[in-house]
Enzyme design. Structure first.
Site, short mmCIF file in Angstrom:
data_model
loop_
_atom_site.label_atom_id
_atom_site.label_comp_id
_atom_site.label_asym_id
_atom_site.label_seq_id
_atom_site.Cartn_x
_atom_site.Cartn_y
_atom_site.Cartn_z
N HIS A 100 -2.73 7.49 2.87
CA HIS A 100 -3.23 6.07 2.22
C HIS A 100 -4.65 5.89 2.92
CE1 HIS A 100 -4.01 2.05 1.40
NE2 HIS A 100 -3.53 1.59 2.39
N CYS A 145 0.80 -1.12 -0.01
CA CYS A 145 -0.05 0.07 -0.07
C CYS A 145 0.86 1.32 -0.08
CB CYS A 145 -0.92 0.01 1.11
SG CYS A 145 -2.23 -1.43 1.17
N ASN A 202 -10.31 0.28 0.85
CA ASN A 202 -8.78 0.56 0.70
C ASN A 202 -8.42 -0.09 -0.65
OD1 ASN A 202 -6.04 0.05 0.75
ND2 ASN A 202 -5.97 -0.67 2.98
N1 COA Z 1 -17.69 -7.94 11.01
C1 COA Z 1 -17.94 -8.22 12.10
N2 COA Z 1 -16.99 -8.57 13.24
C2 COA Z 1 -15.67 -8.53 12.71
C3 COA Z 1 -15.26 -8.19 11.35
C4 COA Z 1 -16.47 -7.83 10.69
N3 COA Z 1 -15.94 -7.44 9.31
N4 COA Z 1 -14.01 -8.43 11.32
C5 COA Z 1 -13.65 -8.64 12.86
N5 COA Z 1 -14.79 -8.76 13.36
C6 COA Z 1 -14.70 -8.97 14.85
C7 COA Z 1 -13.50 -10.06 15.48
O1 COA Z 1 -13.56 -11.20 15.15
C8 COA Z 1 -13.56 -9.59 16.87
O2 COA Z 1 -14.43 -10.44 17.47
P1 COA Z 1 -14.44 -11.17 18.90
O3 COA Z 1 -14.10 -9.88 19.89
O4 COA Z 1 -15.40 -11.96 19.06
O5 COA Z 1 -13.19 -11.79 18.96
C9 COA Z 1 -14.13 -8.12 16.80
O6 COA Z 1 -14.71 -7.85 15.70
C10 COA Z 1 -12.96 -7.11 17.10
O7 COA Z 1 -11.95 -7.50 16.11
P2 COA Z 1 -10.76 -6.59 16.16
O8 COA Z 1 -9.69 -7.10 14.97
O9 COA Z 1 -10.14 -6.23 17.56
O10 COA Z 1 -11.32 -5.41 15.45
P3 COA Z 1 -10.96 -3.90 15.09
O11 COA Z 1 -11.57 -2.76 15.76
O12 COA Z 1 -9.41 -3.83 15.23
O13 COA Z 1 -10.96 -3.62 13.52
C11 COA Z 1 -9.84 -4.00 11.34
C12 COA Z 1 -10.50 -4.65 12.68
C13 COA Z 1 -9.31 -5.14 10.36
C14 COA Z 1 -10.97 -3.26 10.73
C15 COA Z 1 -8.87 -2.89 11.99
O14 COA Z 1 -8.01 -3.71 12.76
C16 COA Z 1 -8.23 -2.26 10.89
O15 COA Z 1 -8.45 -1.47 10.15
N6 COA Z 1 -6.75 -2.32 10.86
C17 COA Z 1 -5.86 -1.90 10.01
C18 COA Z 1 -5.91 -2.90 8.92
C19 COA Z 1 -5.46 -1.90 7.61
O16 COA Z 1 -5.50 -0.77 7.12
N7 COA Z 1 -4.86 -2.71 6.53
C20 COA Z 1 -4.14 -2.21 5.55
C21 COA Z 1 -3.31 -1.42 5.83
S1 COA Z 1 -2.17 -0.92 4.43
#
Ligand code: COA
Length: 333
Positions: A254, A112, A284
């Protein structure tokens, strides 16, 4: 004195099919409310089966050349993590399909962060006198590497392409890029990874597992690094340029997650309304996200001539990069 690379055209292309959060919620255990509140994403564009990265890149490249009022470039750089093939690079095909056979053409693989890395590489070509005009494209068909059973990646990524044209010019003219800051931390390589298809997996005795061709991501680690690295990299280019944070009219980071965009603005001390965002509509788009956001901002009147603009990116690698420019007049648009 060596020439500066000056941005003189911008364009983007998104495949027509739109996938809403509700459509995803019909296929996997998620909701529109969860996706919007955790990522700010409302929908994304997804390429039809059979569409490759070069197909999107050619459309975006043609639009950027039109915006620059030109139909030629002597180098083409394509940033992507979803190349048409592992070999050859995607850029020569893009160049030829744009009528630019003979141009220098290569891909940049920095996930990215790829577009900012590609801008730096193109700037190097211009300042070394290797090229006078460079088409720089960021393009991804991310849907081809998403595990349909992985709700954490499937809701985030979308497909698309964006491009800019750089020309040789003067360092003090609007559109001149720089300074640049680029960096990496390979100890975090497995935070965002596609395990199969490269020499590590092919060179081992173990055949690829069924899910190994898909991207895996450690969301929370990535989130934390994204804010830290983009903020530090942004401060570095601002300090080198002698610009104050208060001088910035627009931050184009980004488009990974609206919460990352907001937190970055807060960390830098930039009012959130100066942070350009189109993530609600496109998700994204990987290496395409910054040029797609730039083209979108131009179309919507969100970038004015003379605006002081920060571009900053973070991605797999881990990798990051930033640069600055004053927004130029775009004669061909
Ligand atoms: N829908 C519903 N629930 C979801 C989900 C979805 N699409 N994705 C994950 N969950 C759940 C998880 O399983 C977890 O459940 P649990 O508490 O029962 O275990 C809960 O939501 C929290 O998960 P978590 O990973 O802590 O959520 P988060 O707030 O960190 O959000 C992302 C997850 C991926 C959205 C976030 O971490 C993120 O955006 N990270 C950066 C990703 C990114 O930018 N990538 C590209 C970079 S170049």
């Amino acid at each position: 004195m060596s020439a500066a690379a000056v941005l003189c055209g911008v364009g983007s292309y998104l495949p027509p099919r739109v996938v809403t959060n509700d459509e995803l919620a019909g296929r996997m255990d998620t909701t529109d409310e969860w996706i919007r509140s955790r990522t700010g994403i409302g929908r994304r564009h997804v390429a039809d089966p059979g569409t490759a990265t070069s197909d999107l890149a050619v459309e975006a490249g043609a639009r950027a050349l039109k915006s620059a009022g030109r139909d030629s470039a002597d180098a083409v750089v394509v940033a992507t993590m979803t190349p048409d093939h592992p070999c050859p690079a995607t850029a020569p095909a893009v160049a030829s399909r744009l009528g630019l056979t003979g141009a220098a053409a290569f891909d940049v693989g920095a996930v990215c962060s790829g577009f900012v890395y590609a801008l730096a590489a193109a700037t190097g070509l211009v300042s070394a006198g290797v090229a006078r005009r460079v088409l720089v494209v960021g393009a991804e068909v991310n849907s081809t590497v998403l595990d349909p059973a992985d709700r954490s990646t499937s809701v985030i990524f979308g497909d698309g392409a964006g491009a800019v044209v750089l020309r040789a010019g003067e360092p003090d003219e609007p559109g001149a890029l720089g300074p640049f800051d680029l960096g990496s931390d390979g100890t975090g390589a497995d935070h965002i990874m596609i395990a199969a298809g490269g020499s590590r997996q092919r060179g081992s005795d173990a055949p690829a597992g069924p899910g190994d061709a898909y991207m895996t991501m450690r969301g929370q680690e990535v989130f934390r690094h994204a804010v830290l690295r983009m903020a530090a990299s942004s401060r570095s280019v601002l300090a080198e340029a002698g610009w104050d944070v208060a001088d910035l009219d627009r931050v184009v980071s980004h488009q990974a997650n609206q919460r990352i965009i907001n937190q970055l603005a807060d960390d830098l001390g930039v009012p959130r309304d100066r942070a350009v965002s189109n993530i609600e509509r496109v998700g994204n788009t990987g290496a395409a996200s910054i040029p797609v956001a730039l083209a979108d901002a131009v179309d919507r009147g969100g970038l004015d001539e003379g605006d002081r603009v920060l571009l900053t990116a973070f991605g797999g690698g881990l990798s990051w990069g930033s640069t600055l420019l004053r927004w130029p007049p775009l004669d061909g648009s």
